[in-house]
Write a protein that holds these residues in place. Structure first.
Motif, short mmCIF file in Angstrom:
data_model
loop_
_atom_site.label_atom_id
_atom_site.label_comp_id
_atom_site.label_asym_id
_atom_site.label_seq_id
_atom_site.Cartn_x
_atom_site.Cartn_y
_atom_site.Cartn_z
N THR A 172 1.04 -1.32 -0.01
CA THR A 172 0.08 -0.04 -0.11
C THR A 172 0.68 1.19 0.05
O THR A 172 0.42 2.38 -0.86
N ILE A 173 1.85 1.39 0.81
CA ILE A 173 2.97 2.46 0.83
C ILE A 173 3.78 2.41 -0.21
O ILE A 173 4.53 1.47 -0.47
N GLY A 174 3.88 3.61 -0.68
CA GLY A 174 5.09 3.64 -1.75
C GLY A 174 6.47 3.37 -1.29
O GLY A 174 6.74 3.62 -0.12
N ALA A 175 7.55 2.81 -2.24
CA ALA A 175 8.82 2.46 -1.73
C ALA A 175 9.58 3.42 -0.98
O ALA A 175 10.33 3.61 -0.05
N GLN A 176 9.23 4.90 -1.72
CA GLN A 176 9.86 6.00 -1.05
C GLN A 176 9.53 6.60 0.54
O GLN A 176 10.08 7.38 1.02
N LYS A 177 8.33 5.78 1.06
CA LYS A 177 7.59 6.37 1.93
C LYS A 177 7.58 5.30 3.17
O LYS A 177 6.87 5.49 3.96
N LEU A 178 8.29 4.12 2.92
CA LEU A 178 8.29 3.08 3.81
C LEU A 178 8.46 3.32 5.26
O LEU A 178 7.98 2.61 6.28
N LEU A 179 9.56 4.23 5.45
CA LEU A 179 9.97 4.70 6.69
C LEU A 179 9.35 5.98 7.04
O LEU A 179 10.23 6.76 7.90
N ASP A 180 8.28 6.39 6.64
CA ASP A 180 7.76 7.71 7.08
C ASP A 180 6.49 7.21 8.06
O ASP A 180 5.69 6.77 7.78
N PRO A 181 6.62 7.91 9.49
CA PRO A 181 5.89 7.07 10.52
C PRO A 181 4.42 7.53 10.08
O PRO A 181 3.39 6.98 10.40
N VAL A 182 4.28 8.80 9.62
CA VAL A 182 3.07 9.54 9.04
C VAL A 182 2.26 8.50 8.07
O VAL A 182 1.07 8.17 8.35
N GLU A 183 3.04 8.17 7.07
CA GLU A 183 2.39 7.21 5.95
C GLU A 183 2.02 6.01 6.41
O GLU A 183 1.01 5.36 5.99
N LEU A 184 2.76 5.46 7.48
CA LEU A 184 2.61 4.02 7.90
C LEU A 184 1.36 4.06 8.84
O LEU A 184 0.43 3.14 8.73
N SER A 185 1.38 5.06 9.61
CA SER A 185 0.01 5.11 10.86
C SER A 185 -1.10 5.33 9.57
O SER A 185 -2.23 4.64 9.92
N ARG A 186 -1.03 6.21 8.53
CA ARG A 186 -2.22 6.30 7.76
C ARG A 186 -2.50 4.94 7.14
O ARG A 186 -3.80 4.61 7.17
N ALA A 187 -1.57 4.13 6.57
CA ALA A 187 -2.06 3.17 5.99
C ALA A 187 -2.37 1.96 6.77
O ALA A 187 -3.44 1.35 6.42
N VAL A 188 -2.19 2.01 8.02
CA VAL A 188 -2.71 1.11 8.95
C VAL A 188 -4.02 1.33 9.32
O VAL A 188 -4.82 0.55 9.41
N ASN A 189 -4.25 2.62 9.57
CA ASN A 189 -5.74 2.91 9.95
C ASN A 189 -6.54 3.18 8.88
O ASN A 189 -7.70 3.40 8.95
N THR A 190 -6.34 3.18 7.61
CA THR A 190 -7.25 3.18 6.38
C THR A 190 -7.31 1.91 5.68
O THR A 190 -8.24 1.97 4.44
N THR A 191 -6.72 0.89 6.09
CA THR A 191 -6.51 -0.21 5.20
C THR A 191 -7.63 -1.34 5.74
O THR A 191 -7.70 -1.46 6.89
N ARG A 192 -8.61 -1.68 5.14
CA ARG A 192 -9.77 -2.46 5.36
C ARG A 192 -9.30 -3.75 5.94
O ARG A 192 -8.73 -4.40 5.16
N ASP A 193 -9.90 -4.04 7.17
CA ASP A 193 -9.98 -5.41 7.40
C ASP A 193 -8.38 -5.93 7.99
O ASP A 193 -8.16 -7.10 7.82
N LEU A 194 -7.57 -4.96 7.98
CA LEU A 194 -6.07 -5.11 8.16
C LEU A 194 -6.14 -5.77 9.84
O LEU A 194 -5.17 -6.99 9.98
N ILE A 195 -6.57 -5.29 10.77
CA ILE A 195 -6.40 -5.74 12.08
C ILE A 195 -7.97 -6.55 12.49
O ILE A 195 -8.76 -5.99 12.46
N THR A 196 -7.63 -7.65 13.02
CA THR A 196 -8.58 -8.40 13.33
C THR A 196 -8.62 -8.75 14.89
O THR A 196 -7.60 -8.31 15.51
N GLU A 197 -9.84 -9.33 15.49
CA GLU A 197 -9.86 -9.36 16.82
C GLU A 197 -8.71 -10.29 17.25
O GLU A 197 -8.54 -10.62 18.70
N THR A 198 -8.21 -11.24 16.54
CA THR A 198 -7.27 -12.16 16.89
C THR A 198 -5.92 -11.49 16.94
O THR A 198 -4.99 -12.22 17.04
N MET A 199 -5.62 -10.23 16.75
CA MET A 199 -4.39 -9.54 16.97
C MET A 199 -4.53 -8.51 17.80
O MET A 199 -3.85 -7.31 17.57
#
Length: 814
Positions: A172-199
């Motif tokens: 989801t994250i571009g190669a140039q932004k893999l270590l950008d904390p803002v991009e990482l947080s945004r991707a985690v919080n906007t990716t559907r069904d990424l985190i389940t109750e088993t995690m």
């Protein structure tokens, strides 16, 4: 509790628990390599399984037939840490999806269909123990739907399920932004069904990461979530740097440094190839690596421009034209760091990574930053972006520094508000470090650590408990030394690598005026009882460990405070002394670069006892009587020579000759990760080996019949190059004279001075060779005692008031 159980408790529960509630367990491969002293992951697996199989009735314990006894310390952490590690380690393969099969494959025991009812009681017993004994909350996941192993599956991080989520994020994250904390947080919080109750562990660690990066600065890089993400990304993208750091004795340490600043020690540049960008890896393979000089003895590999400094494979030295090399330092048997003449300078500045607005480079004190410059945080700003900072409603006149602005000289307290480019970032500044609770301090462990004093650790020339106040001129500690002390104290609760401690000291030294060597500053803190200087048993690395404050009762009306005394402790000591009806005396040291000592005068025994009870410090542990010791006399099989000590200049110069004529040599282990060995070769005497470089230098000079120190009636300084007292003896001396040692200017030269009385010098003369010009020594008796031909003979020294035996001084016993 076994030694290994204690290490696991410290590393995976007490250490993270000092920051708050524990919601997951991350057993890192690299941490286990260090704990077990292993060479690689296969070695870790073998050793870890070996410790597990030593547990009798392992299968019955896992089945729940022998639950933990209430009220007893945990004795099952090997089991819990192993079942967490096997889920998260790089040794786990993607088809390892069955818990019992995986455990059986590692241990060779068939667990198929076996009950695992013993795991939940272990976790619950540990939860109760941590809360009761250490005040730490362990938040355990629920046990369903897998009632026997579900909790163990969900508390470990990062498992295959978590890494599957990381794969989706990387796409989801571009190669140039893999270590950008803002991009990482945004991707985690906007990716559907990424985190389940088993995690739950994923969610817990994500919350800590989100909370951290939103506060600004770079503290998020220390979170478990970011470290796991970085480790995952690093498998696909090489992002680390190769760095070389020059040591105090002419040696060099190699590291690979992650973008988060984490250092990993290396034996050679080749070990960094798969972690650094391809241009650097290619340069390593070719044997010619351009290095950027960072100052303070540090250099970093670069591919951005030409440089006079080149890390060169030794075999390629012959290819260099005569006269092109100014100098070179040996790194190891295969590489040299070479300084060339008149190579082209860079035509353009090195491109830098995109800078974000945020606080960086400060010294953390809990959730705040230390508010003492130059250790206050820097406000990082992108190019062409202006910012302003206010404190308590008043704008601060910040000073421009590379890539941002910094606080001017001073001490700050309160919420600092930064405004730049429409963003507002707040951070809390505190004027001093906070006191380290006893159960949060990582203390010296003889199984893990080797004291720099080696066999002289916790020894003293005498065991009496007296005060003999030094009559010389005392000097108040300078602000720079006070600031360095607060910064070091804040960073050392869980131990600190020497290289990081020295960077703090360098940062705190004045940049304009003459100042002591950073190593002398570090020694002043050790000799004042603030820190233990140690070597790590399973790797050639050195570490600072914070000592605990203690009390020493003198007579019926005096209490001496030993150990670290940062501002917070001084204030608490003053409050306790006042409540007990006592008075605190602050006794300054020998120079502005030494530290003060504290006495509490109580007037009578009742108030003395009252103060000791109020302050709650332990009494000083008993010392052993110092006696002359020799180094080991083994043949150093399995080691090879890497350096020889230069007696005149005081450092180890690289030397790889197989022959060892007279001299002091540093030896490296042929295989494995072990500290260096120091081998003293003296004609006509047995060869002796030491682990501590400072003890080796002290003993070698003595074996060579060199005078070690000289005393002028006030202070004692070294006569031989790089000689220093064992810190245990320096603490003994300052405990008697109530005056700490430190660096001082003498004749335009910085020397390290020990403030001593005649009595202390006489007592030390029984252990080391001291030349005296105070008129109190007896020169011909000093020569008699120093002579090997008089070994065993005794004579009464009227001035010293004691019988002196020849051959009793350090290094002079035959």
């Amino acid at each position: 509790m076994s030694e290994l159980e204690g290490i696991f408790l410290e590393k995976f529960f007490l250490e993270p628990g000092s920051e708050g509630t524990i919601g997951s367990v991350s057993v890192d491969d690299d941490v286990l390599v260090e704990i077990f002293g292993a060479t690689d992951l296969a070695d870790v697996q073998q050793r870890f399984v070996g410790t597990l199989l030593k547990i009798s009735r392992l299968k019955a314990l896992l089945a729940g037939e022998y639950p933990p006894f209430s009220g007893r310390p945990p004795d099952y952490l090997r089991i819990l840490m192993f079942v967490c590690w096997m889920q998260t380690s790089k040794v786990r393969e993607e088809d390892d999806t069955d818990f019992r099969e995986m455990l059986g494959r590692h241990t060779g025991i068939n667990f198929e269909g076996t009950l695992m009812r013993g795991l939940n009681p272990m976790w619950e017993h540990l939860q109760t123990y941590l809360a009761k004994e250490h005040g730490i909350e362990l938040d355990l996941p629920g046990i369903h739907p897998h009632s026997q192993i579900g909790r163990t599956l969900r508390i470990a991080f990062p498992t295959l399920r978590d890494k599957t989520a990381f794969k989706r994020l990387r796409q989801t994250i571009g190669a140039q932004k893999l270590l950008d904390p803002v991009e990482l947080s945004r991707a985690v919080n906007t990716t559907r069904d990424l985190i389940t109750e088993t995690m739950p562990s994923f969610s817990y660690n994500l919350r800590l990461f989100d909370r951290s990066w939103k506060r600004g600065g770079r503290e998020y890089v220390e979170t478990t979530f970011w470290k796991a993400w970085y480790a995952f990304v690093a498998e696909y993208t090489a992002l680390e740097e190769l760095e070389i750091v020059r040591g105090d004795f002419g040696d060099h340490e190699l590291f690979r440094v992650s973008p988060s600043g984490e250092r990993k020690a290396l034996r050679g540049p080749e070990e960094a190839q798969k972690f650094v960008p391809e241009p650097i890896a290619k340069a390593i393979r070719s044997g010619v690596v351009l290095m950027e000089d960072l100052g303070w003895g540090r250099s970093r590999a670069t591919s951005a421009h030409e440089s006079n400094l080149i890390l060169l494979r030794r075999s390629r030295l012959a290819e260099c034209d005569e006269g092109t090399i100014v100098s070179y330092d040996n790194i190891n048997t295969g590489w040299v760091l070479t300084n060339f003449r008149n190579r082209a300078a860079p035509d353009a500045p090195t491109p830098s990574a995109r800078r974000t607005i945020g606080w960086r480079d400060g010294i953390k004190v809990g959730g705040a930053y230390l508010g003492r410059t130059p250790f206050t945080p820097i406000l990082s700003l992108p190019a062409d972006v202006a910012g302003k900072v206010s404190l308590g409603g008043n704008e601060v006149a910040m000073e421009a520094v590379p890539n941002g602005v910094a606080f001017p000289w001073g001490t700050y307290s309160g919420t600092a508000t930064a405004q730049a480019n429409g963003q507002v970032l707040n951070t809390l500044l505190v004027p001093k470090a906070v006191e380290t609770p006893q159960n949060r301090r990582l203390t010296f462990d003889r199984f893990r650590d080797i004291g720099e004093d080696q066999f002289y650790r916790d020894t003293a020339p005498t065991l009496d408990n007296v005060l003999n106040l030094w009559p010389g001129e005392r000097v108040p500690t300078c602000d720079e030394m006070t600031n360095i002390g607060e910064a070091l104290y804040a960073r050392t609760a869980r131990g600190l690598a020497f290289v990081d401690a020295l960077e703090i000291i360098r940062r705190g030294l004045p940049q304009t005026a003459s100042a002591p060597r950073e190593w002398d500053i570090l020694r002043a803190f050790a000799d004042a009882g603030w820190f233990d200087l140690t070597l790590v048993r399973n790797f050639p690395a050195r570490k600072l460990l914070q000592r605990a404050p203690t009390v020493r009762v003198i007579g019926t009306d005096t209490v001496v405070i030993d150990g670290p005394t940062p501002i917070a402790l001084v204030e608490r000591i003053e409050a306790a002394a006042s409540a007990a009806g006592g008075i605190v005396e602050i006794q300054n040291g020998v120079s502005q670069w030494s530290l003060p000592r504290l006495l509490v005068r109580t007037g009578d025994r009742n108030r003395q006892r009252d103060f000791v009870e109020r302050i709650g410090f332990a009494e000083e542990e008993a010392k052993a009587k110092a006696a002359p010791r020799k180094g080991d006399e083994h043949d150093a099989h399995g080691y090879h020579v890497v350096a020889r000590f230069d007696d005149q200049r005081g450092f180890f110069a690289s030397n790889f000759d197989n022959e060892m004529p007279q001299g002091l040599y540093r030896l490296e282990r042929n295989e494995g990760k072990r500290p260096f060995l120091y081998r003293s070769v003296v004609a006509g005497r047995r060869v002796e080996n030491f682990v501590s470089p400072s003890i080796a230098i002290l003993a070698h000079h003595a074996r060579m019949r060199h005078q070690l120190f000289r005393y002028d009636g006030k202070v004692m300084i070294a006569s031989a190059s790089r000689v220093s007292l064992p810190s245990s003896w320096a603490r003994w001396a300052s405990g008697r004279t109530v005056c700490n040692a430190g660096a001082m200017l003498r004749g335009g030269t910085w020397v390290y001075a020990y403030p001593l009385g005649s009595e202390e010098v006489s007592l030390l003369s029984g252990m080391i060779s001291i030349g005296r010009s105070d008129g109190n020594g007896t020169p011909w008796i000093d020569r008699f005692a120093a002579s090997a031909s008089n070994s065993g003979r005794a004579i009464f020294d009227g001035r010293a008031g004691k019988i002196r035996r020849a051959g009793s001084a350090l290094g002079k016993s035959i």
